[in-house]
Scaffold this motif. Sequence first.
Motif, PDB file in Angstrom:
ATOM      1  N   CYS A  63       0.851  -1.197   0.000  1.00 42.59           N
ATOM      2  CA  CYS A  63       0.000   0.000   0.000  1.00 42.59           C
ATOM      3  C   CYS A  63       0.885   1.246   0.000  1.00 42.59           C
ATOM      4  CB  CYS A  63      -0.920   0.004   1.222  1.00 42.59           C
ATOM      5  SG  CYS A  63      -2.009   1.469   1.286  1.00 42.59           S
ATOM      6  N   TRP A  65       0.095   4.266   0.750  1.00 46.72           N
ATOM      7  CA  TRP A  65      -0.406   5.368   1.584  1.00 46.72           C
ATOM      8  C   TRP A  65       0.723   6.009   2.380  1.00 46.72           C
ATOM      9  CZ3 TRP A  65      -0.589   7.328   6.382  1.00 46.72           C
ATOM     10  CH2 TRP A  65      -1.563   8.298   6.646  1.00 46.72           C
ATOM     11  N   HIS A  86      -4.774   5.280  -0.168  1.00 47.40           N
ATOM     12  CA  HIS A  86      -4.685   3.838   0.113  1.00 47.40           C
ATOM     13  C   HIS A  86      -5.016   3.017  -1.136  1.00 47.40           C
ATOM     14  CE1 HIS A  86      -4.012   3.538   4.439  1.00 47.40           C
ATOM     15  NE2 HIS A  86      -4.813   4.574   4.591  1.00 47.40           N
ATOM     16  N   SER A  87      -4.325   1.903  -1.266  1.00 46.88           N
ATOM     17  CA  SER A  87      -4.674   0.921  -2.288  1.00 46.88           C
ATOM     18  C   SER A  87      -5.145  -0.379  -1.649  1.00 46.88           C
ATOM     19  CB  SER A  87      -3.464   0.637  -3.193  1.00 46.88           C
ATOM     20  OG  SER A  87      -2.422   0.023  -2.453  1.00 46.88           O
ATOM     21  N   CYS A  88      -4.926  -0.514  -0.354  1.00 45.36           N
ATOM     22  CA  CYS A  88      -5.329  -1.721   0.366  1.00 45.36           C
ATOM     23  C   CYS A  88      -6.804  -1.662   0.725  1.00 45.36           C
ATOM     24  CB  CYS A  88      -4.482  -1.894   1.630  1.00 45.36           C
ATOM     25  SG  CYS A  88      -4.625  -0.517   2.800  1.00 45.36           S
TER      26      CYS A  88
END
Length: 248
Positions: A63, A65, A86-88
């Motif tokens: 992630c 972030w 965020h990508s999670c």
Amino acid sequence: MVNDGHDSNWVYNKIEIQSGQLFHDKKHLQHAVKKWFFMGKKPFKVVIYNPTTYDVKCLSPGCPWRVHGYLPKGENNFLASNIVGHSCKLSETVVKRRNMTAKFVATVMYGEIVKKTCISLFQIMLAISNRASYEISYDMAWRAKQKDANGDRVLRCAFWSFGCMIEAFKHCRPVLCVDGTFLTRLYKGQLLTCIGVDANDKVVPIAFAFVEFENAESWLWFFSLIKRAVVCERPNVCVLHDRHKGIL
């Protein structure tokens, strides 16, 4: 600044930190980061922590972030920059209590604890559970209540100058020497001093003050009280200083 509930100077409607936001100091930035993470149930770790920089990132592998905050040169307020989303997913994260501290709980519950000193520890635990969906221990709730009940954020500054000092300055040369120094024991902050010189070239203490930070705001406050309590209507008083950026 994200509202911390009792003394923010900049207030935004959103909980998320945005690039370009200003914070009164690093503590306010830390609180905003924690509040954002707890609302999203995504733990973080601190990458850089020093007097001028605060950088954190998400603990979820992969992630991107990140929140980067720093103190710009010559400024008094922290600036948030390099905000990466965020990508999670929430289901991929493991909510831990590593970032939940008694100090953070005390900040979140400050208003309720100060106004309702009889608030129970179970009420504090329930309030944190409802607001941030985190369970805290009985011990942490107790330590948080002690921090607020002791009023460790009530006294922010204090100025004093005794009558004998004020009277002595009337017979001193029209020169004041000011400086600031760190407090390193139990109570942190800055001690501002004002010294005069008599006709025999002897040092005469004139005024002192405790402040949280040595900046333009604290120096202006200190000088205004010296003018009002000590200098009064005396003209052409010279001030000697160390060219601190808060004075210039």
